[in-house]
Motif scaffolding. Sequence first.
Motif, PDB file in Angstrom:
ATOM      1  N   LYS A  17       0.988  -1.282   0.030  1.00 51.36           N
ATOM      2  CA  LYS A  17      -0.139  -0.024   0.001  1.00 51.36           C
ATOM      3  C   LYS A  17       0.901   1.165  -0.122  1.00 51.36           C
ATOM      4  O   LYS A  17       1.904   1.361   0.772  1.00 51.36           O
ATOM      5  CB  LYS A  17      -0.903   0.059   1.270  1.00 51.36           C
ATOM      6  N   TYR A  18       0.406   2.229  -0.716  1.00 52.92           N
ATOM      7  CA  TYR A  18       1.140   3.558  -0.953  1.00 52.92           C
ATOM      8  C   TYR A  18       0.281   4.500  -0.805  1.00 52.92           C
ATOM      9  O   TYR A  18      -0.739   4.789  -1.197  1.00 52.92           O
ATOM     10  CB  TYR A  18       1.942   3.599  -2.293  1.00 52.92           C
ATOM     11  N   MET A  19       0.703   5.835  -0.095  1.00 46.77           N
ATOM     12  CA  MET A  19       0.111   6.927  -0.068  1.00 46.77           C
ATOM     13  C   MET A  19       0.471   7.844  -1.374  1.00 46.77           C
ATOM     14  O   MET A  19       1.704   7.983  -1.427  1.00 46.77           O
ATOM     15  CB  MET A  19       0.492   7.843   1.218  1.00 46.77           C
ATOM     16  N   THR A  20      -0.355   8.192  -2.215  1.00 49.18           N
ATOM     17  CA  THR A  20      -0.015   8.748  -3.442  1.00 49.18           C
ATOM     18  C   THR A  20      -0.511  10.500  -3.303  1.00 49.18           C
ATOM     19  O   THR A  20      -1.394  10.823  -2.731  1.00 49.18           O
ATOM     20  CB  THR A  20      -0.656   8.250  -4.578  1.00 49.18           C
ATOM     21  N   PHE A  21       0.342  11.139  -3.729  1.00 50.80           N
ATOM     22  CA  PHE A  21       0.112  12.563  -3.849  1.00 50.80           C
ATOM     23  C   PHE A  21       0.581  13.076  -5.295  1.00 50.80           C
ATOM     24  O   PHE A  21       1.561  12.623  -5.981  1.00 50.80           O
ATOM     25  CB  PHE A  21       0.910  13.416  -2.683  1.00 50.80           C
ATOM     26  N   LYS A  22       0.132  14.487  -5.557  1.00 51.61           N
ATOM     27  CA  LYS A  22       0.723  14.964  -6.846  1.00 51.61           C
ATOM     28  C   LYS A  22       1.716  16.064  -6.499  1.00 51.61           C
ATOM     29  O   LYS A  22       1.625  16.904  -5.509  1.00 51.61           O
ATOM     30  CB  LYS A  22      -0.653  15.810  -7.432  1.00 51.61           C
ATOM     31  N   SER A  23       2.574  16.175  -7.463  1.00 52.90           N
ATOM     32  CA  SER A  23       3.586  17.192  -7.225  1.00 52.90           C
ATOM     33  C   SER A  23       3.879  17.657  -8.887  1.00 52.90           C
ATOM     34  O   SER A  23       4.414  16.921  -9.648  1.00 52.90           O
ATOM     35  CB  SER A  23       5.007  16.659  -6.903  1.00 52.90           C
ATOM     36  N   GLY A  24       3.533  18.876  -9.314  1.00 52.57           N
ATOM     37  CA  GLY A  24       3.450  18.911 -10.620  1.00 52.57           C
ATOM     38  C   GLY A  24       2.437  18.434 -11.276  1.00 52.57           C
ATOM     39  O   GLY A  24       1.413  18.149 -10.953  1.00 52.57           O
ATOM     40  N   ASN A  25       2.857  17.730 -12.685  1.00 57.16           N
ATOM     41  CA  ASN A  25       2.348  16.799 -13.397  1.00 57.16           C
ATOM     42  C   ASN A  25       2.358  15.377 -12.830  1.00 57.16           C
ATOM     43  O   ASN A  25       1.920  14.641 -13.682  1.00 57.16           O
ATOM     44  CB  ASN A  25       2.575  17.053 -15.009  1.00 57.16           C
ATOM     45  N   CYS A  27       2.524  11.916 -10.248  1.00 58.64           N
ATOM     46  CA  CYS A  27       1.909  11.246  -9.101  1.00 58.64           C
ATOM     47  C   CYS A  27       3.128  10.624  -8.474  1.00 58.64           C
ATOM     48  O   CYS A  27       3.555   9.570  -9.002  1.00 58.64           O
ATOM     49  CB  CYS A  27       0.753  10.529  -9.392  1.00 58.64           C
ATOM     50  N   PHE A  28       3.174  10.733  -7.118  1.00 54.79           N
ATOM     51  CA  PHE A  28       4.224   9.964  -6.619  1.00 54.79           C
ATOM     52  C   PHE A  28       3.480   9.230  -5.366  1.00 54.79           C
ATOM     53  O   PHE A  28       2.377   9.411  -4.823  1.00 54.79           O
ATOM     54  CB  PHE A  28       5.404  10.961  -5.797  1.00 54.79           C
ATOM     55  N   GLY A  29       4.398   8.175  -4.971  1.00 57.85           N
ATOM     56  CA  GLY A  29       3.856   7.262  -3.991  1.00 57.85           C
ATOM     57  C   GLY A  29       4.856   7.040  -2.969  1.00 57.85           C
ATOM     58  O   GLY A  29       6.140   6.943  -3.083  1.00 57.85           O
ATOM     59  N   LEU A  30       4.359   6.902  -1.623  1.00 59.13           N
ATOM     60  CA  LEU A  30       5.171   6.673  -0.426  1.00 59.13           C
ATOM     61  C   LEU A  30       4.479   5.457   0.071  1.00 59.13           C
ATOM     62  O   LEU A  30       3.520   5.479   0.478  1.00 59.13           O
ATOM     63  CB  LEU A  30       5.142   7.924   0.676  1.00 59.13           C
ATOM     64  N   ALA A 105      -3.529  12.253  -3.465  1.00 57.52           N
ATOM     65  CA  ALA A 105      -4.173  11.565  -4.422  1.00 57.52           C
ATOM     66  C   ALA A 105      -5.069  10.231  -4.052  1.00 57.52           C
ATOM     67  O   ALA A 105      -6.063   9.933  -4.334  1.00 57.52           O
ATOM     68  CB  ALA A 105      -3.183  11.018  -5.398  1.00 57.52           C
ATOM     69  N   GLY A 106      -4.575   9.709  -2.800  1.00 57.04           N
ATOM     70  CA  GLY A 106      -5.140   8.666  -2.101  1.00 57.04           C
ATOM     71  C   GLY A 106      -4.133   7.370  -1.689  1.00 57.04           C
ATOM     72  O   GLY A 106      -2.829   7.487  -2.103  1.00 57.04           O
ATOM     73  N   VAL A 107      -4.766   6.456  -1.338  1.00 56.39           N
ATOM     74  CA  VAL A 107      -4.134   5.146  -1.113  1.00 56.39           C
ATOM     75  C   VAL A 107      -4.186   4.058  -2.222  1.00 56.39           C
ATOM     76  O   VAL A 107      -5.376   4.140  -2.473  1.00 56.39           O
ATOM     77  CB  VAL A 107      -4.436   4.703   0.348  1.00 56.39           C
ATOM     78  N   VAL A 108      -3.069   3.666  -2.635  1.00 57.60           N
ATOM     79  CA  VAL A 108      -3.276   2.527  -3.742  1.00 57.60           C
ATOM     80  C   VAL A 108      -2.459   1.519  -3.495  1.00 57.60           C
ATOM     81  O   VAL A 108      -1.698   1.609  -2.702  1.00 57.60           O
ATOM     82  CB  VAL A 108      -2.864   3.023  -5.257  1.00 57.60           C
ATOM     83  N   GLU A 109      -2.701   0.204  -4.019  1.00 62.01           N
ATOM     84  CA  GLU A 109      -2.204  -0.978  -3.772  1.00 62.01           C
ATOM     85  C   GLU A 109      -1.402  -1.419  -4.982  1.00 62.01           C
ATOM     86  O   GLU A 109      -1.985  -1.345  -6.004  1.00 62.01           O
ATOM     87  CB  GLU A 109      -2.908  -2.153  -3.257  1.00 62.01           C
ATOM     88  N   LEU A 145       7.590   5.859  -7.106  1.00 64.94           N
ATOM     89  CA  LEU A 145       7.712   5.234  -5.854  1.00 64.94           C
ATOM     90  C   LEU A 145       8.906   6.072  -5.029  1.00 64.94           C
ATOM     91  O   LEU A 145      10.062   5.782  -5.505  1.00 64.94           O
ATOM     92  CB  LEU A 145       7.458   3.914  -5.875  1.00 64.94           C
ATOM     93  N   LEU A 146       8.746   6.674  -4.164  1.00 66.91           N
ATOM     94  CA  LEU A 146       9.847   7.561  -3.643  1.00 66.91           C
ATOM     95  C   LEU A 146      10.586   6.705  -2.358  1.00 66.91           C
ATOM     96  O   LEU A 146       9.816   6.081  -1.726  1.00 66.91           O
ATOM     97  CB  LEU A 146       9.460   8.881  -2.712  1.00 66.91           C
ATOM     98  N   ASP A 147      11.786   6.948  -2.311  1.00 64.65           N
ATOM     99  CA  ASP A 147      12.627   6.286  -0.995  1.00 64.65           C
ATOM    100  C   ASP A 147      12.764   7.248  -0.153  1.00 64.65           C
ATOM    101  O   ASP A 147      13.468   8.213  -0.484  1.00 64.65           O
ATOM    102  CB  ASP A 147      14.072   5.936  -1.870  1.00 64.65           C
ATOM    103  N   PRO A 148      12.104   7.409   1.004  1.00 62.44           N
ATOM    104  CA  PRO A 148      12.203   8.460   1.880  1.00 62.44           C
ATOM    105  C   PRO A 148      13.476   8.523   2.579  1.00 62.44           C
ATOM    106  O   PRO A 148      13.785   9.724   2.768  1.00 62.44           O
ATOM    107  CB  PRO A 148      10.953   8.054   3.118  1.00 62.44           C
ATOM    108  N   ASP A 149      14.334   7.678   2.653  1.00 65.27           N
ATOM    109  CA  ASP A 149      15.603   7.782   3.240  1.00 65.27           C
ATOM    110  C   ASP A 149      16.533   8.795   2.326  1.00 65.27           C
ATOM    111  O   ASP A 149      17.336   9.495   2.791  1.00 65.27           O
ATOM    112  CB  ASP A 149      16.198   6.175   3.342  1.00 65.27           C
ATOM    113  N   LYS A 150      16.388   8.541   0.931  1.00 63.76           N
ATOM    114  CA  LYS A 150      16.958   9.229  -0.051  1.00 63.76           C
ATOM    115  C   LYS A 150      16.227  10.831  -0.026  1.00 63.76           C
ATOM    116  O   LYS A 150      17.037  11.529  -0.313  1.00 63.76           O
ATOM    117  CB  LYS A 150      16.887   8.822  -1.369  1.00 63.76           C
TER     118      LYS A 150
END
Length: 173
Positions: A17-25, A27-30, A105-109, A145-150
């Motif tokens: 499961k990933y929390m997705t959000f928009k940045s510019g054009n 869509c990213f996921g954490l 954007a929401g939570v996706v699997e 998909l983002l690597d929060p450590d980086k």
Amino acid sequence: MDEIKELANEHDAQKGKYMTFKSGNECFGLKIQYVVEIIGFQAITFIPETEDYIKGLINLRGKILPVIDVRLRFQQEPFEYNDRTCIIVVNVKETMVGLIVEEIAGVVEIQDENILPPPSIGRVDRVQNKYVYGIGRIGDSVKLLLDPDKLLNDEDASSSEQVNDVNEEEREA
């Protein structure tokens, strides 16, 4: 023993499961396991002599958290904060940080077999891809998909740790 089962079940429920959000054009996921909560945009206390993407500090129920503007972190054009702007509070290696995003954007699997490594084409892609560990396919769309450590480099983590040390000292006092 029940606590261990409960933690295992919670981990299984969060898998993929990933929390997705928009940045510019884009869509990213954490990974949802990093997300503590999502809060509305609030007053930020400016910190002098920090990177431009570190917007400052917020007070979240007595905890002082550094806040990063994701668009500026990705070296994108700044955007004007509005009523859809929010802060995703993440916990990375015991460090809590707020990420300012344009909109949730929401939570996706996303199953592991639908995650591909990011391509490295141009210079701009490489800047963004140093934070992106994979591309998640969902139907006809993709999520970076983002690597929060980086995302929080060593320098950011050390400033965050200083803030967390202050929080610890305040609790002990």
